[in-house]
Design an enzyme around this catalytic site. Structure first.
Site, PDB file in Angstrom:
ATOM      1  N   GLU A 156      -6.155  -4.040   2.973  1.00 30.48           N
ATOM      2  CA  GLU A 156      -5.127  -3.752   3.971  1.00 30.48           C
ATOM      3  C   GLU A 156      -5.602  -4.201   5.350  1.00 30.48           C
ATOM      4  OE1 GLU A 156      -3.892   0.336   3.951  1.00 30.48           O
ATOM      5  OE2 GLU A 156      -2.367  -0.006   5.494  1.00 30.48           O
ATOM      6  N   GLU A 164       4.694   3.402  -0.374  1.00 30.32           N
ATOM      7  CA  GLU A 164       4.769   4.838  -0.088  1.00 30.32           C
ATOM      8  C   GLU A 164       6.054   5.142   0.696  1.00 30.32           C
ATOM      9  OE1 GLU A 164       1.021   6.456   1.338  1.00 30.32           O
ATOM     10  OE2 GLU A 164       0.074   5.986  -0.584  1.00 30.32           O
ATOM     11  N   GLU A 196      -3.289   1.959  -5.693  1.00 33.05           N
ATOM     12  CA  GLU A 196      -4.270   2.582  -4.785  1.00 33.05           C
ATOM     13  C   GLU A 196      -4.946   3.706  -5.545  1.00 33.05           C
ATOM     14  OE1 GLU A 196      -3.054   3.550  -0.757  1.00 33.05           O
ATOM     15  OE2 GLU A 196      -1.657   1.851  -0.720  1.00 33.05           O
ATOM     16  N   GLN A 247     -10.501   0.671  -1.052  1.00 32.56           N
ATOM     17  CA  GLN A 247     -10.100  -0.683  -0.735  1.00 32.56           C
ATOM     18  C   GLN A 247     -11.329  -1.593  -0.811  1.00 32.56           C
ATOM     19  OE1 GLN A 247      -7.719  -1.381   2.714  1.00 32.56           O
ATOM     20  NE2 GLN A 247      -6.532   0.513   2.507  1.00 32.56           N
TER      21      GLN A 247
HETATM   22  O1  AHR Z   1      -5.585   3.216   1.782  1.00 31.02           O
HETATM   23  C1  AHR Z   1      -5.223   3.815   2.976  1.00 31.02           C
HETATM   24  C2  AHR Z   1      -3.784   4.286   2.992  1.00 31.02           C
HETATM   25  O2  AHR Z   1      -3.605   5.226   1.989  1.00 31.02           O
HETATM   26  C3  AHR Z   1      -2.732   3.250   2.699  1.00 31.02           C
HETATM   27  O3  AHR Z   1      -2.369   2.527   3.827  1.00 31.02           O
HETATM   28  C4  AHR Z   1      -1.585   4.053   2.203  1.00 31.02           C
HETATM   29  O4  AHR Z   1      -0.726   3.340   1.359  1.00 31.02           O
HETATM   30  C5  AHR Z   1      -2.284   5.202   1.493  1.00 31.02           C
HETATM   31  O5  AHR Z   1      -1.719   6.400   1.696  1.00 31.02           O
END
Ligand code: AHR
Length: 550
Positions: free
Chosen positions: A57, A215, A350, A400
């Site tokens: 991200e 989300e 995620e 991530q």
């Molecule tokens: O990974 C961090 C955040 O966590 C992301 O931006 C979001 O999609 C999730 O809630």
């Protein structure tokens, strides 16, 4: 008291010293306490490489510094992309990378990141408000030097497919079609294809995976499931295809929000079951964050520390993580109420542990945490769960990739290290494309004290996949101090030879850092010729066995 959903909605708006000696591959007849039975005649489906996916991200140090250092950087790079990252990633066979968010995606205008780099606008990053005073300007204000072309170049360098997240909250549907057009329209066919070509990419990128909102119950628009379904239908009623099948991923539930899954599918199918055919996947997000052992559900209060934790926190994190299996089953069941033939699969785009701030390798990187051996065991366990659900989970993306939550890599300027999680991905890559097999683990539980009461947790679990005559078995031993000596039985074949790779350490807090990048690394054990019948799984370990069968 605010929960994660509220947090994200608002955002839009030592223990040690366990001595490990030798844990050899064994063909002997010493006593065993455990048994692993691999059932060759019970295939579960092919292990999709896409479950070994990643998430990058545009958040704090992930893109800028983590992936993108710029062409003029002193940090070795390939067209601006960190070279060492590319070299490491090539070894883990990263099938797919999700970008540019996360919450960031629903604030992103893809047009800002295309065209001549010097003309690209500087924009306020979605995460700007969370950045502490003194954090670098590049974290708060996006220079857009890394855009669509740069991301696709990154994917090509590492051998991945791009999975782009389209903005449903703050851009019209037309901009989604235009981004698809920019990426996929044939050379010379459209003005956007020419813009792409002017940046050196005449041939289409052929991006297959597209997330439509992220989300959407929170940072992605604060919709109800029904409202989102209507938006999703509108966004996807017509998307240009350019001769290729697009795999569209709908924004799905967080954790056990079955109401979201039900509400979304109820509304989607209101116009008839055909609507189901246009959806490839439903995104499921699940973070293991609440280590309070039931004391609170507050998003900040409930979190634990990444590095300073007690023995009970080791098991608590794994307990939180194994919930993944019940979430997969629960959402799958609800999906089946509307989609009997299960056209739609789960996309767990995620997942990972989420700790409180404090263990950042680079102080100014928000959400960055230092993964330990605990996170390696957690990640092995999670990948084993995905391996065992090939029919339900079509893709998964660890959150991530770098300089963030549960990262495989940490980097800052010219410093770089592979975390224990990165090593697990390297070990588990051997499963990709194999036939997942039902595998039965039987082992004594680990017993420990949880708030003055006796508690227990399973100690040995894993997964197996078959690749012609080669069998790959991965397993985690969650017990912090006891090895598990397991008899290994392959129903329907004999193990002719085997080799092992083991990741462990005498300290359950062990981790890698810029100063000590190789503190935790997997060790290969020599190939054993002749039939293998047992293996000793060290305490607190992740193991891969590669066995030749006859
Ligand atoms: O990974 C961090 C955040 O966590 C992301 O931006 C979001 O999609 C999730 O809630």
């Amino acid at each position: 008291m605010i929960g994660r959903r509220e947090f994200l909605r608002n955002s839009v708006l030592g223990m040690g010293g366990v001595l490990i000696s030798k844990y050899p591959l064994a063909a002997s007849t010493t006593t065993t306490d455990s048994r692993i039975e691999i059932l060759l005649d019970e295939p579960l489906g092919v292990v999709s490489p896409n479950i070994y996916g990643h998430f990058a991200e545009n958040l704090s140090g992930v893109i800028y510094d983590g992936i993108w250092v710029g062409e003029n950087s002193k940090v070795p790079n390939i067209g601006g992309i960190r070279k060492q990252l590319v070299e490491e990633m090539r070894q883990i066979k990263p099938a797919v990378v999700h970008y540019p968010g996360g919450c960031f995606a629903d604030s992103y205008d893809w047009r800002d990141g295309v065209g001549p780099a010097s003309n690209r606008p500087r924009r306020t990053n979605f995460w700007e408000g969370d950045e502490p005073a003194g954090s670098p300007a590049r974290h708060k204000y996006d220079s857009n030097q890394f855009g669509t072309n740069e991301f696709v170049h990154f994917c090509r360098l590492i051998g991945s497919q791009p999975y782009l997240a389209a903005n449903l909250r703050s851009l019209p549907a037309e901009e989604f079609y235009r981004w698809v057009e920019y990426c996929n329209s044939p050379a010379g066919s459209t003005t956007l294809a020419e813009t792409r070509a002017a940046a050196g990419d005449a041939d289409p990128f052929q991006v297959r995976f597209w997330g439509v909102g992220n989300e959407s119950w929170g940072c992605g628009g604060n919709f109800t499931a029904q409202e989102y379904a209507v938006e999703f239908r509108r966004f996807t009623a017509w998307v240009p295809k350019y001769g290729m099948e697009l795999s569209l991923v709908a924004s799905g539930p967080s954790d056990d929000s079955y109401d979201w899954t039900r509400g979304f599918l109820e509304e989607i199918t209101r116009k008839g079951p055909d609507a189901l055919h246009s959806i490839f996947g439903l995104a499921l997000h699940y973070y293991s964050w609440n280590l309070s052992r039931g004391r609170t559900s507050d998003w900040d209060e409930g979190k634990g520390d990444a590095l300073k934790f007690e023995l009970v926190d080791w098991y608590e994190l794994l307990r939180q993580g194994e919930v993944m299996q019940s979430l997969i089953d629960g959402h799958w069941q609800v999906m089946g109420e509307f989609d009997r033939e299960h056209h739609i699969k789960l996309v767990v785009d995620e997942w990972g542990p989420w700790y409180r701030p404090g263990s950042e390798a680079t102080a100014s990187d928000i959400l960055e945490q230092t993964p330990t051996l605990r996170d390696a065991v957690f990640s092995g366990m999670t990948l084993d769960i995905f391996n065992q659900n090939p029919e339900k989970v079509a893709m998964a993306n660890c959150a991530q990739l770098i300089n963030c939550l549960n990262s495989l890599y940490l980097a800052h300027e010219d410093k770089f290290c592979v975390t224990p999680v990165g090593h697990v991905f390297k070990m588990y890559a051997a499963h990709q494309g194999g036939q997942s097999l039902r595998t039965v683990f039987s082992a004594p539980s680990a017993h420990y004290e949880r708030d003055g009461k006796a508690a227990s947790f399973w100690s040995l679990k894993g997964s197996a996949s078959l690749h012609e005559k080669q069998l790959v078995l991965t397993a985690v031993n969650s017990h912090v101090s006891e090895a598990r000596e397991a008899e290994i039985v392959v129903r329907g074949a004999t193990i002719q030879s085997a080799s092992a790779t083991v990741l462990t350490d005498r300290d359950i807090h062990a981790h890698n850092s810029f100063a000590e990048p190789d503190a935790v690394v997997p060790k290969d054990q020599p190939l054993v010729k002749g039939p293998l019948s047992k293996f000793v799984f060290p305490p607190a370990s992740v193991t891969k066995l590669v066995m030749s069968l006859s």
